[in-house]
Design an enzyme around this catalytic site. Structure first.
Site, PDB file in Angstrom:
ATOM      1  N   ASP A  95       0.786  -1.236   0.000  1.00  0.00           N
ATOM      2  CA  ASP A  95       0.000   0.000   0.000  1.00  0.00           C
ATOM      3  C   ASP A  95       0.816   1.283   0.000  1.00  0.00           C
ATOM      4  O   ASP A  95       0.328   2.335   0.395  1.00  0.00           O
ATOM      5  CB  ASP A  95      -0.895  -0.015   1.246  1.00  0.00           C
ATOM      6  CG  ASP A  95      -0.096  -0.195   2.533  1.00  0.00           C
ATOM      7  OD1 ASP A  95       1.125   0.080   2.523  1.00  0.00           O
ATOM      8  OD2 ASP A  95      -0.684  -0.623   3.542  1.00  0.00           O
ATOM      9  N   GLU A 117      -0.064  -9.028  -1.025  1.00  0.00           N
ATOM     10  CA  GLU A 117      -0.691  -8.455   0.177  1.00  0.00           C
ATOM     11  C   GLU A 117      -1.928  -7.633  -0.234  1.00  0.00           C
ATOM     12  O   GLU A 117      -2.091  -6.446   0.102  1.00  0.00           O
ATOM     13  CB  GLU A 117       0.282  -7.618   1.016  1.00  0.00           C
ATOM     14  CG  GLU A 117      -0.198  -7.409   2.444  1.00  0.00           C
ATOM     15  CD  GLU A 117       0.748  -6.576   3.294  1.00  0.00           C
ATOM     16  OE1 GLU A 117       0.678  -5.335   3.247  1.00  0.00           O
ATOM     17  OE2 GLU A 117       1.559  -7.189   4.042  1.00  0.00           O
ATOM     18  N   GLU A 131      -2.221   5.211   2.583  1.00  0.00           N
ATOM     19  CA  GLU A 131      -2.133   3.780   2.255  1.00  0.00           C
ATOM     20  C   GLU A 131      -3.483   3.158   1.887  1.00  0.00           C
ATOM     21  O   GLU A 131      -3.553   2.283   1.033  1.00  0.00           O
ATOM     22  CB  GLU A 131      -1.497   3.009   3.424  1.00  0.00           C
ATOM     23  CG  GLU A 131      -0.009   3.277   3.614  1.00  0.00           C
ATOM     24  CD  GLU A 131       0.291   4.544   4.396  1.00  0.00           C
ATOM     25  OE1 GLU A 131      -0.659   5.195   4.899  1.00  0.00           O
ATOM     26  OE2 GLU A 131       1.481   4.897   4.501  1.00  0.00           O
ATOM     27  N   HIS A 208       5.747   5.906  12.907  1.00  0.00           N
ATOM     28  CA  HIS A 208       6.124   6.736  11.745  1.00  0.00           C
ATOM     29  C   HIS A 208       4.959   7.190  10.877  1.00  0.00           C
ATOM     30  O   HIS A 208       5.158   7.978   9.941  1.00  0.00           O
ATOM     31  CB  HIS A 208       7.105   5.966  10.858  1.00  0.00           C
ATOM     32  CG  HIS A 208       6.454   4.819  10.134  1.00  0.00           C
ATOM     33  ND1 HIS A 208       5.767   4.984   8.950  1.00  0.00           N
ATOM     34  CD2 HIS A 208       6.354   3.506  10.437  1.00  0.00           C
ATOM     35  CE1 HIS A 208       5.291   3.811   8.546  1.00  0.00           C
ATOM     36  NE2 HIS A 208       5.621   2.893   9.435  1.00  0.00           N
ATOM     37  N   ARG A 210       2.145   8.789   8.677  1.00  0.00           N
ATOM     38  CA  ARG A 210       1.872  10.198   8.349  1.00  0.00           C
ATOM     39  C   ARG A 210       0.701  10.762   9.146  1.00  0.00           C
ATOM     40  O   ARG A 210       0.728  11.893   9.613  1.00  0.00           O
ATOM     41  CB  ARG A 210       1.547  10.319   6.855  1.00  0.00           C
ATOM     42  CG  ARG A 210       2.721  10.666   5.974  1.00  0.00           C
ATOM     43  CD  ARG A 210       2.271  10.760   4.518  1.00  0.00           C
ATOM     44  NE  ARG A 210       3.249  11.402   3.653  1.00  0.00           N
ATOM     45  CZ  ARG A 210       4.366  10.831   3.220  1.00  0.00           C
ATOM     46  NH1 ARG A 210       4.674   9.620   3.584  1.00  0.00           N
ATOM     47  NH2 ARG A 210       5.194  11.503   2.429  1.00  0.00           N
ATOM     48  N   HIS A 241      12.606   5.965  12.780  1.00  0.00           N
ATOM     49  CA  HIS A 241      12.440   6.061  11.330  1.00  0.00           C
ATOM     50  C   HIS A 241      13.196   7.287  10.804  1.00  0.00           C
ATOM     51  O   HIS A 241      13.313   8.289  11.517  1.00  0.00           O
ATOM     52  CB  HIS A 241      10.941   6.183  11.046  1.00  0.00           C
ATOM     53  CG  HIS A 241      10.550   6.035   9.609  1.00  0.00           C
ATOM     54  ND1 HIS A 241      10.769   7.014   8.675  1.00  0.00           N
ATOM     55  CD2 HIS A 241       9.936   5.026   8.947  1.00  0.00           C
ATOM     56  CE1 HIS A 241      10.319   6.603   7.495  1.00  0.00           C
ATOM     57  NE2 HIS A 241       9.798   5.394   7.635  1.00  0.00           N
TER      58      HIS A 241
END
Ligand code: UD1
Ligand code: UDP
Length: 369
Positions: A95, A117, A131, A208, A210, A241
Site C-alpha cells: 500500500d 498483500e 495507504e 512513523h 503520516r 524512522h
C-alpha cells in the site's frame, strides 16, 4: 515468462525479498528487479541482508519528499523501463506510493499487475493515509491478487473482484521472518550490547505513520515518557524512522530520558532479535503487527484503526488508539498485571506458515501459462 518486481520502501523490501529469491531460483521465470528507492538507506539495508542486486534503481528519494514528488518521479522513472522490458507481469506489494504509482505506470503501458498483500482494508479513506487509497486503487488495477488471509479475499470479492483472480497465500512477512528468526545472533549495536535483557523489561517502539505526525505522536511519546519515568526496570528502545519530521518529534518528547534509547533504524536481523527479546512492542507499523504474533509478543497498536484484525482476534495485539491516557493505561497494565500479560504473550500464526512465496510462484506459473 518475464516477471518484474518493483518495490521501494523498507517494509515492501522485507516482504518481497523472499519472493524475489524464489523467482530468481525458478528456471521457468526470468526475474527482473526494479527498485524506486522511495527509501534509500532503509531499502539498501534490506537489499544487503537478502543479497539482492536490482537490475534497475530509479533512486527517487528526496529529503522530506511530498506525495506528489514521489508520484511524479516514479511515473516518469518507470516508463522507459517498462517500455524496454515489456514484462508479462509486474509484481507490487501492499500500500505504499511506490505500489500504487507502479500499478498506474503499468496500466498506462497495458502491462498486467500482480498485487501481493492484496485486500487489506480499513474503509477509512484518510487512515492510514495515503495507504488505504493506495491499496484500493492498486486493487482496481491489478489482474491477480495475492491475499494473505481469507478475510482479505472476502474484502476483494465484496468489491466485485472475480474470485478466480484471487489466491490466498499467507503473508510473505512470515517467510522473511522465518529466514532470520531463530538463527544465532549477537547484537553489534553499542546500545543494544549495553542493555541488560535478563534484568530489565524492554519495550520496543516504532512510530512513523503520516496520520500520526503532530498531535497524535506527541500523545504517544508523552505516554511513553511517563512510563519510562515511572518504571525503572523498563528500557524503551526506539529505532527511529529516518523521516525528519518523526525524528524531530521523537527527540522533543523522548530525548534525554535515561531509560529511553533513540537509536538508528536497525537492519532486519538485529531488529527481529530485539523484538524476540522484548517484553512487549508498541508500534503503528503494519508489518510488526504481523510479526509479533509469530514471536509471541504482545503488541499495543498506536493507531485509531487497523486493517489487520486477525492479530487482535488471536489475542496478541490490542488497539491502543492515539490518546495519551489510554496508551499509558494499557502499557501500565501490561507491566503490572501478570495475567493480562500472559493472555497476550502466546505465539500464534494468523498470517501464514512461511510458504507464501512458493504459493505465489506456483500461482503465477498456473495463471500466466
Ligand atoms: C513510507 C510509506 C508508508 C510505509 C513507510 C514504511 C508512502 C506514502 N508511505 O512512509 O506507507 O508504511 O514508508 O516505513 O508510500 N527517509 C530517509 N531515508 C530512508 C527513508 C526515509 O532519509 O531510507 C526520509 C526522507 O527524508 C523521506 C522521508 O523519510 O523524504 C519520508 O519518506 P516517505 O517514503 O515519503 O514516507 P514514509 O513515512 O517513510
Ligand atoms: N524494521 C526493521 N528495522 C527497524 C524497524 C523496523 O527492520 O529499525 C522492520 C520490521 O520488522 C518490519 C518492517 O521493518 O518488518 C516495518 O517497516 P515500517 O515500520 O517502516 O513500515 P510498515 O510496517 O508500517 O509499513
Amino acid at each position: 515468462m518475464k516477471i518484474m518486481t518493483v518495490f521501494g520502501t523498507r517494509p515492501e523490501a522485507i516482504k518481497m525479498a523472499p519472493l524475489v529469491q524464489a523467482l530468481n531460483k525458478d528456471p521457468e521465470i526470468e526475474s527482473v528487479l526494479c527498485v524506486t528507492a522511495q527509501h534509500r538507506q532503509m531499502l539498501d539495508q534490506v537489499l544487503d541482508l537478502f543479497e539482492l542486486t536490482p537490475d534497475y534503481d530509479i533512486n527517487i528519494m528526496k529529503p522530506n519528499q511530498t506525495l506528489s514528488m514521489i508520484t511524479r518521479s516514479i511515473l516518469e522513472g518507470l516508463e522507459p523501463i517498462l517500455q524496454k522490458e515489456k514484462p508479462d507481469m509486474v509484481l507490487v506489494h501492499g500500500d505504499t506510493s511506490t505500489t500504487f504509482v507502479t500499478a498506474l505506470a503499468c496500466f498506462y503501458q497495458q502491462i498486467p499487475v500482480g498485487h501481493v498483500e492484496a485486500g487489506l482494508r480499513t474503509y477509512d479513506k484518510y487512515s492510514p493515509f495515503p495507504e488505504e487509497m493506495n491499496r484500493v486503487l492498486t486493487g482496481d488495477i491489478a489482474d491477480l491478487h495475492f491475499s494473505p488471509t481469507q478475510r482479505n479475499m472476502d474484502n476483494l470479492t465484496r468489491e466485485g473482484i472475480d474470485p478466480a483472480k484471487i489466491v490466498i497465500t499467507g503473508n510473505t512477512v512470515t517467510d522473511a521472518l522465518l529466514t532470520v528468526a531463530g538463527k544465532p545472533y549477537e547484537f553489534e549495536d553499542e546500545t543494544l550490547k549495553s542493555i541488560d535483557f535478563e534484568g530489565k523489561r524492554v519495550i520496543t517502539v516504532t512510530c512513523h505513520r503520516r496520520e500520526n505526525l503532530g498531535e497524535f505522536m506527541a500523545n504517544i511519546f508523552s505516554a511513553l515518557a511517563d512510563i519510562a519515568r515511572e518504571f525503572d526496570d523498563v528500557e524503551i528502545i526506539y529505532p527511529v524512522h529516518m523521516n525528519p519530521k518523526v525524528r524531530e518529534e521523537a527527540s522533543q518528547y523522548l530525548g534525554g530520558i535515561s531509560n529511553v534509547h533513540l537509536i538508528e533504524p536497525l537492519t532486519y536481523q538485529p531488529f527481529v532479535n530485539l523484538m524476540a527479546k522484548s517484553f512487549f512492542i508498541l508500534t503503528d507499523s503494519g508489518g510488526m503487527q504481523e510479526e509479533a504474533p509469530t514471536l509471541g509478543k504482545p503488541v499495543l497498536v498506536v493507531r485509531r484503526e487497523t486493517e489487520r484484525p486477525e492479530a487482535i482476534e488471536a489475542g496478541t495485539a490490542k488497539l491502543a488508539g492515539v490518546e495519551k491516557e489510554t496508551i499509558y493505561a494499557m502499557a501500565k497494565q501490561l507491566l503490572t498485571d501478570r495475567s493480562e500479560y500472559e493472555k497476550m504473550a502466546h505465539a500464534v500464526n494468523p498470517y501464514g506458515d512461511g510458504h507464501a512465496c512458493e504459493r505465489i510462484v506456483a500461482a503465477l506459473k498456473e495463471k500466466l501459462k
